[in-house]
Motif scaffolding. Structure first.
Motif, PDB file in Angstrom:
ATOM      1  N   GLU A  88       0.813  -1.215   0.000  1.00  0.00           N
ATOM      2  CA  GLU A  88       0.000   0.000   0.000  1.00  0.00           C
ATOM      3  C   GLU A  88       0.849   1.268   0.000  1.00  0.00           C
ATOM      4  O   GLU A  88       0.342   2.354   0.268  1.00  0.00           O
ATOM      5  CB  GLU A  88      -0.937   0.004   1.209  1.00  0.00           C
ATOM      6  CG  GLU A  88      -1.891  -1.175   1.241  1.00  0.00           C
ATOM      7  CD  GLU A  88      -2.779  -1.250   0.016  1.00  0.00           C
ATOM      8  OE1 GLU A  88      -3.265  -0.197  -0.437  1.00  0.00           O
ATOM      9  OE2 GLU A  88      -2.979  -2.374  -0.503  1.00  0.00           O
ATOM     10  N   TYR A 107       1.354   7.256  -0.649  1.00  0.00           N
ATOM     11  CA  TYR A 107       0.176   6.488  -0.257  1.00  0.00           C
ATOM     12  C   TYR A 107      -1.032   7.026  -1.010  1.00  0.00           C
ATOM     13  O   TYR A 107      -1.013   8.155  -1.505  1.00  0.00           O
ATOM     14  CB  TYR A 107      -0.118   6.663   1.242  1.00  0.00           C
ATOM     15  CG  TYR A 107       0.939   6.125   2.168  1.00  0.00           C
ATOM     16  CD1 TYR A 107       0.998   4.765   2.450  1.00  0.00           C
ATOM     17  CD2 TYR A 107       1.848   6.979   2.782  1.00  0.00           C
ATOM     18  CE1 TYR A 107       1.958   4.263   3.326  1.00  0.00           C
ATOM     19  CE2 TYR A 107       2.809   6.490   3.654  1.00  0.00           C
ATOM     20  CZ  TYR A 107       2.853   5.129   3.919  1.00  0.00           C
ATOM     21  OH  TYR A 107       3.813   4.638   4.785  1.00  0.00           O
ATOM     22  N   ARG A 108      -2.085   6.231  -1.023  1.00  0.00           N
ATOM     23  CA  ARG A 108      -3.346   6.735  -1.534  1.00  0.00           C
ATOM     24  C   ARG A 108      -3.860   7.758  -0.520  1.00  0.00           C
ATOM     25  O   ARG A 108      -3.930   7.492   0.677  1.00  0.00           O
ATOM     26  CB  ARG A 108      -4.349   5.597  -1.723  1.00  0.00           C
ATOM     27  CG  ARG A 108      -5.638   6.041  -2.419  1.00  0.00           C
ATOM     28  CD  ARG A 108      -6.584   4.881  -2.655  1.00  0.00           C
ATOM     29  NE  ARG A 108      -6.911   4.140  -1.454  1.00  0.00           N
ATOM     30  CZ  ARG A 108      -7.760   4.543  -0.507  1.00  0.00           C
ATOM     31  NH1 ARG A 108      -8.370   5.714  -0.609  1.00  0.00           N
ATOM     32  NH2 ARG A 108      -7.990   3.786   0.554  1.00  0.00           N
ATOM     33  N   SER A 111      -6.091   7.093   2.714  1.00  0.00           N
ATOM     34  CA  SER A 111      -6.067   5.672   3.077  1.00  0.00           C
ATOM     35  C   SER A 111      -5.730   5.514   4.562  1.00  0.00           C
ATOM     36  O   SER A 111      -5.323   6.465   5.235  1.00  0.00           O
ATOM     37  CB  SER A 111      -5.016   4.931   2.242  1.00  0.00           C
ATOM     38  OG  SER A 111      -3.711   5.370   2.597  1.00  0.00           O
ATOM     39  N   GLN A 113      -3.212   4.004   5.821  1.00  0.00           N
ATOM     40  CA  GLN A 113      -1.787   4.286   5.998  1.00  0.00           C
ATOM     41  C   GLN A 113      -1.526   5.791   6.042  1.00  0.00           C
ATOM     42  O   GLN A 113      -0.719   6.259   6.846  1.00  0.00           O
ATOM     43  CB  GLN A 113      -0.966   3.633   4.877  1.00  0.00           C
ATOM     44  CG  GLN A 113      -1.031   2.121   4.861  1.00  0.00           C
ATOM     45  CD  GLN A 113      -2.306   1.575   4.211  1.00  0.00           C
ATOM     46  OE1 GLN A 113      -3.096   2.299   3.607  1.00  0.00           O
ATOM     47  NE2 GLN A 113      -2.524   0.271   4.357  1.00  0.00           N
TER      48      GLN A 113
END
Length: 178
Positions: A88, A107-108, A111, A113
């Motif tokens: 991820e 990261y997205r 998200s 994370q």
């Protein structure tokens, strides 16, 4: 080159170094879509001693967009470092292997994370007692793992996870578990 784990006193220049690096990153990625660039890690927490490595986080809509960043980021000294164990995240390092000067984590945006990174940073910024505990842990682990950055990092993980959980609990009405 294997770098020793060296913890330095907080350096107020880290903030301006981040701003300069953020500008470089945004410039080379201006034709792409990073949504947000944040200063994370210990160098982003005023007063916290740290390894002198700037941790930077960029958020994207879709993680596969980061594949298009490899060449533009290479032009400003970043190398893509694949990590299968972190599906991820996309990771770029500036500087030598195990002796980087900048770490760029992609990261997205939004998200789990992404949120965890910000929660950890913000919790340390707002809780002096926890920041001091983290600093003492880091100093202790640097002595225990002076030439083992991987061991040092793994040994910090339970504390970091505990802080992230504490931040979530605080948002939901809880506090720092002891």
């Amino acid at each position: 080159m294997e770098k020793t784990v060296k913890i330095e006193d907080y350096n107020p220049d880290w903030v301006s170094e981040f701003q300069q690096e953020k500008a470089r990153i945004m410039e080379v990625l201006k034709n792409y879509s990073p949504l947000c660039v944040e200063h994370i890690g210990s160098t982003s927490v005023i007063g916290l001693r740290a390894k002198p490595i700037l941790d930077i986080m960029a958020g994207v809509r879709h993680l596969d967009e980061a594949d298009t960043f490899i060449e533009p980021l290479k032009s400003i000294g970043y190398e893509f470092v694949p990590h299968r164990e972190f599906p991820e995240r996309r990771f770029f390092r500036k500087g030598q292997w195990r002796a980087g000067t900048h770490h760029l984590h992609i990261y997205r945006f939004g998200s789990e994370q992404w949120k965890n990174q910000l929660s950890f940073r913000d919790y340390l910024r707002s809780h002096n007692d926890v920041r001091k505990q983290y600093q003492e842990l880091k100093l202790s682990l640097a002595q225990k793992h002076p030439a083992d950055i991987v061991g040092y990092t793994k040994a910090k993980a339970p504390f970091i996870q505990n802080v992230i959980e504490s931040a979530k609990n605080e948002v939901n009405g809880g506090g720092f578990p002891r």
